[in-house]
Design an enzyme around this catalytic site. Structure first.
Site, short mmCIF file in Angstrom:
data_model
loop_
_atom_site.label_atom_id
_atom_site.label_comp_id
_atom_site.label_asym_id
_atom_site.label_seq_id
_atom_site.Cartn_x
_atom_site.Cartn_y
_atom_site.Cartn_z
N ASP A 196 43.84 59.93 52.39
CA ASP A 196 44.51 58.67 52.73
C ASP A 196 45.96 58.62 52.28
O ASP A 196 46.32 57.98 51.29
CB ASP A 196 43.74 57.49 52.15
CG ASP A 196 44.20 56.16 52.74
OD1 ASP A 196 45.06 56.19 53.65
OD2 ASP A 196 43.70 55.11 52.32
N ASP A 251 49.57 56.16 46.61
CA ASP A 251 48.42 55.33 46.21
C ASP A 251 47.32 56.24 45.66
O ASP A 251 46.19 56.24 46.13
CB ASP A 251 47.90 54.54 47.42
CG ASP A 251 46.90 53.46 47.03
OD1 ASP A 251 46.98 52.95 45.89
OD2 ASP A 251 46.03 53.12 47.86
#
Length: 328
Positions: free
Chosen positions: A219, A202
């Site tokens: 993340d 992502d």
């Protein structure tokens, strides 16, 4: 997942968060900030030595312990190779994963930096070099408990979720599901034989920090085993000449560090299509969470799904156009 565990996750209190983090000699001052995250519950906490840590409490039922540890292993491998990431700290002896009343959590150092709103051509070249280093490390080991990114996992399983949760209005339900099914069937052969490995999954501007030491990748919660081009296309942007220039700048940096198979650029539009279906299924899975109902108030309405159907059909046309020189 038990209702009790889910309700506890929705109602994590500051006291429980502080108690969980205060292990391995860490002591908190009581000052903390709730960070943006729909999927998990994430907090920045100040320690009594003036430093800060970030604690992530994982949504129950999403990842197994082994899948979370695959993420931690990747982060630790990247740290050893001096790639900019925030690796996990010990929270239970030497373990990087622990729990509070059944909710799994981890802790990492806070890294100071600035989230880029956009990148200059030179910075895009730097990004290309940096993501090539991430992929070089990702290729040296597997993540056996992580999702293998493919049309059947990011598209087909999403369709099953939408059927199961029955949140698509009857007026567009059959049209949306049939259009998505045809699109998944169309792109599936394109992924056959494409090499896959550990990737970020992502990689966009919101998951990057610009620091004096270089780019830091944040993340890795959506880390998958997939084609490396997945970590490029979100940074490339759209399809116009501006995006094409960005693509060349990123690839110039990437190819200065490693080989890149440019034939996989044909997967960008299929990957974009998969993300549309995956996003709709993600909202359906999480719709019981009050934070999602506040953050996405239009989801479930005919207007939302009519637009989703239009976007899906438009993307199907783009996929066909992008594949026109090839037969599959």
């Amino acid at each position: 997942m038990s209702n009790t565990l889910t309700e506890f996750f929705y109602a994590l209190t500051p006291e429980r968060v502080l108690d969980a983090v205060e292990v391995e000699g860490r002591r908190c001052t009581g000052r903390f900030i709730v960070l943006n995250s729909y999927e998990n519950r994430v907090y920045q906490l100040e320690l009594d030595d003036g430093s800060f840590v970030v604690a992530k409490f994982y949504r129950p039922g999403r990842w197994s312990d082994d899948a979370i540890l695959d993420e931690h292993d990747f982060l630790e491998d990247l740290e050893v190779s001096e790639v900019g990431v925030a690796g996990p700290l010990a929270v239970d002896g030497e373990e990087t994963l622990s729990d509070v009343e059944g909710i799994r959590f981890s802790v990492c150092p806070r890294i100071g930096g600035r989230s880029p709103e956009d990148m200059t051509p030179e910075q895009l070249v730097d990004f290309g070099r940096a993501i090539a280093r991430v992929h070089a490390v990702g290729s040296i080991d597997d993540a056996p408990h992580r999702i293998r990114m493919a049309p059947d996992t990011f598209g087909g399983e999403g369709l099953e979720v939408l059927r199961e949760y029955d949140l698509v209005p009857p007026s567009v339900r059959d049209l949306y599901l049939d259009s998505a099914r045809r699109l998944i069937d169309r792109i599936t052969p394109l992924f056959e034989g494409v090499p896959v490995q550990r990737i970020h999954g992502d990689c966009h501007l919101g998951n990057l920090l610009r620091t004096p030491a270089g780019l830091v990748f944040l993340d890795f919660d959506d880390m998958v085993v997939g084609p490396v081009v997945q970590d490029l296309w979100l940074m490339i942007g759209g399809r116009d000449s501006w995006a094409q220039a960005r693509q060349e700048q990123i690839l110039a940096g990437y190819e200065s560090m490693a080989d890149f198979d440019r034939s996989t650029l044909t997967l960008i539009e299929p990957l974009r299509a998969m993300r549309l279906i995956h996003f709709a299924a993600w909202l359906a899975r999480r719709w019981e969470d009050p934070a999602f109902q506040i953050g996405f108030p239009g989801f479930g309405t005919e207007a939302w799904w009519a637009k989703a159907l239009g976007d899906l059909r438009e993307q199907a046309a783009v996929v066909e156009e992008s594949l026109s020189p090839w037969s599959v």
